[in-house]
Design an enzyme around this catalytic site. Structure first.
Site, PDB file in Angstrom:
ATOM      1  N   GLU A  36     -19.128  52.175  38.569  1.00 38.04           N
ATOM      2  CA  GLU A  36     -18.980  51.742  37.263  1.00 38.04           C
ATOM      3  C   GLU A  36     -17.724  50.260  37.832  1.00 38.04           C
ATOM      4  OE1 GLU A  36     -19.574  52.318  34.389  1.00 38.04           O
ATOM      5  OE2 GLU A  36     -20.734  54.531  34.892  1.00 38.04           O
ATOM      6  N   GLY A  37     -17.592  48.553  36.461  1.00 33.97           N
ATOM      7  CA  GLY A  37     -16.659  47.948  36.836  1.00 33.97           C
ATOM      8  C   GLY A  37     -14.980  48.145  37.045  1.00 33.97           C
TER       9      GLY A  37
ATOM     10  N   HIS B 226     -15.297  34.097  26.773  1.00 31.61           N
ATOM     11  CA  HIS B 226     -15.791  35.055  27.541  1.00 31.61           C
ATOM     12  C   HIS B 226     -16.853  34.978  27.936  1.00 31.61           C
ATOM     13  CE1 HIS B 226     -16.657  38.618  29.510  1.00 31.61           C
ATOM     14  NE2 HIS B 226     -17.163  37.993  30.387  1.00 31.61           N
TER      15      HIS B 226
ATOM     16  N   ASP C 194      -7.616  35.819  34.312  1.00 29.49           N
ATOM     17  CA  ASP C 194      -8.562  35.413  33.072  1.00 29.49           C
ATOM     18  C   ASP C 194      -8.115  35.928  31.862  1.00 29.49           C
ATOM     19  OD1 ASP C 194      -9.886  33.142  33.835  1.00 29.49           O
ATOM     20  OD2 ASP C 194     -11.853  34.316  34.620  1.00 29.49           O
TER      21      ASP C 194
ATOM     22  N   THR D 120     -17.075  44.726  28.574  1.00 28.09           N
ATOM     23  CA  THR D 120     -15.725  45.049  28.483  1.00 28.09           C
ATOM     24  C   THR D 120     -14.835  44.501  28.420  1.00 28.09           C
ATOM     25  OG1 THR D 120     -16.135  46.265  30.517  1.00 28.09           O
ATOM     26  CG2 THR D 120     -16.913  47.892  28.790  1.00 28.09           C
ATOM     27  N   PHE D 121     -15.240  43.813  28.901  1.00 31.85           N
ATOM     28  CA  PHE D 121     -14.161  42.327  30.028  1.00 31.85           C
ATOM     29  C   PHE D 121     -14.036  41.963  28.403  1.00 31.85           C
ATOM     30  CE2 PHE D 121     -12.731  38.340  31.117  1.00 31.85           C
ATOM     31  CZ  PHE D 121     -12.545  38.151  32.453  1.00 31.85           C
TER      32      PHE D 121
END
Length: 442
Positions: A63-64, A303, A382, A399-400
């Protein structure tokens, strides 16, 4: 004795009684503190305060960063409920070894504390949290009493044909990744701490919201420290509601990373909190801006996900040419001359975009900054810059991008300037569904 002297004596006596009462309430008295009542001398039996308990957790290694932030909120609100019954504290799992963290000069990137990325004082305004290093200091070792290794039910989610919440201890579906050593201690990956181990290990099947864990944690075990592994299996209790947003609003970035982002905005994007109407109050609990109060800096923020994400989600992600075309159109529509680009694109891909889009700006960390802030910190910078733009457009299913949506909502931006995404090449308006809007609930 003069009247004034008598009054002073009475006041002093009342003050000492008040101090004694405070000491009693706060638990500073010994268990067998002597008390006196008219005509009676006895001993008051006061139960010793129970030591606080520790909830630790971890997430599937694949997972990130931004999904892990979401799991934190689930665990934080679980502790919030546990606090209603006992004294619990959430132990924050150190960061490290994430799949996408490859650019930092510090290739190991392990044992990274939460304070490197987030404001712990702000987190503690929601629930009690401590770093793993502090857990070791408080308990005297890296020993953990129990690990509950979460897994799905072998018979699947819908055996009965309907959703039902349940949690049960079960045999492990797969061989555990944690193994017993010669002392009977369970060892495995504990964020790079080789000295850490678990005394008792069990597999737990779960299909439930995080809150359903309150009962087993408070009635099925007396362990002082419990680690929930693969905590992403548990769901939010009330997604998008007050508890969700309280946890999310408490997750403020570290002051240092915000400062780096703010300095970049001021220097390259003519953007300041005063001009952009994005000044935040120190305490998130009292910061409740009305929707539309935030103006944002005079730039578009984009993004753009590339790499493996672009390949696996090709139906929702544009080509470089398609992205550049949309960016130019939005800049013209919003009357903006600068665009801030947050992307994981290669240097060559960024060069191509720059040829197609004028006024493109990026934050490029120095080698020293890469070592100091690491990949997680660079990602936060960012996100912080994107969150302050006049208009934001992200990547579908990322998700970012979703975390930026939330940050902008917390700051008070209009949804129409926030919940936007790039469309894939040749995707119709109907096919290019825009992100769902989730207003802050106070």
């Amino acid at each position: 004795m003069a009247a004034g002297g008598f009054q002073r004596v009475v006041c002093l006596a009342l003050f000492l009684i008040f101090v004694d009462l405070l000491a009693f309430v706060s638990g500073d008295y010994e268990v067998d503190q002597q008390i006196f009542q008219p005509g009676i001398q006895g001993t008051l039996k006061v139960a010793a305060a129970k030591p606080r308990r520790y909830l630790l957790y971890d997430v599937n290694p694949g997972e990130g960063f931004n999904l892990r932030r979401d799991v934190y909120m689930r665990m934080a609100n679980l502790v919030k409920k546990l606090q209603d019954q006992e004294s619990w504290v959430l132990v924050l799992p150190p960061w490290g070894r994430l799949y996408h963290w490859k650019s930092s000069m510090d290739k190991q990137q392990i044992k990274i504390p939460w304070s490197a990325f987030f404001d712990l004082e702000s987190l503690n305004r929601h629930i009690p949290v401590i770093e793993f290093e502090d857990y070791i200091k408080e308990t005297g070792s890296a020993e953990i009493d129990e690990m509950w290794y979460l897994q799905s039910y072998k018979d699947g989610f819908f055996k009965t044909g309907k959703w039902e919440e349940k949690v049960d201890e079960r045999d492990c579906n797969d061989p555990p990744v944690f193994r017993q050593d010669e002392s009977g201690h369970y060892r495995g990956w504990f964020w790079g701490y080789d000295e850490a181990y678990v005394l008792k290990f069990k597999c737990v099947s779960a299909q439930a919201n995080a809150g359903l864990m309150v009962k087993p944690l408070t009635t099925n075990t007396t362990a002082r420290s419990i680690m929930i592994n693969r905590a992403e299996v548990l769901l939010h209790d009330a997604y998008g509601q007050t508890g969700y947003w309280d946890a999310r609003r408490s997750m403020r970035f570290s002051k240092e990373l915000r400062l780096v982002g703010n300095e970049f905005r001021s220097k390259y994007l003519n953007s300041t909190d005063k001009d952009d109407k994005t000044i935040m109050w120190e305490d998130w609990r009292t910061f409740k801006p009305a929707v539309g109060t935030a103006k944002g800096g005079p730039y578009l923020a984009v993004h753009l996900r590339r790499g493996d994400f672009a390949r696996s989600h090709s139906k929702n992600v544009p080509s470089l040419q398609g992205a550049a075309k949309q960016i130019r159109e939005i800049m013209k529509e919003q009357k903006l001359k600068k665009v801030y680009l947050a992307t994981d694109a290669s240097d060559q891909e960024v060069k191509e975009i720059k040829k197609m889009v004028t006024g493109l700006v990026r934050y490029k960390p120095t080698k020293e900054e890469l070592i100091k802030y690491k990949d997680g910190g660079i990602a936060i910078i960012d996100q912080w810059i994107c969150a302050h733009a006049r208009y934001f457009i992200g990547t579908a299913l990322s998700t970012f991008s979703f975390r930026i949506h939330e940050e902008r909502s917390i700051l008070g931006f209009e949804p129409k300037t926030t919940y936007n995404r790039l469309c894939a090449d040749n995707q119709s308006v109907e096919e290019c569904e825009q992100p769902s809007q989730w207003p802050v609930v106070y």
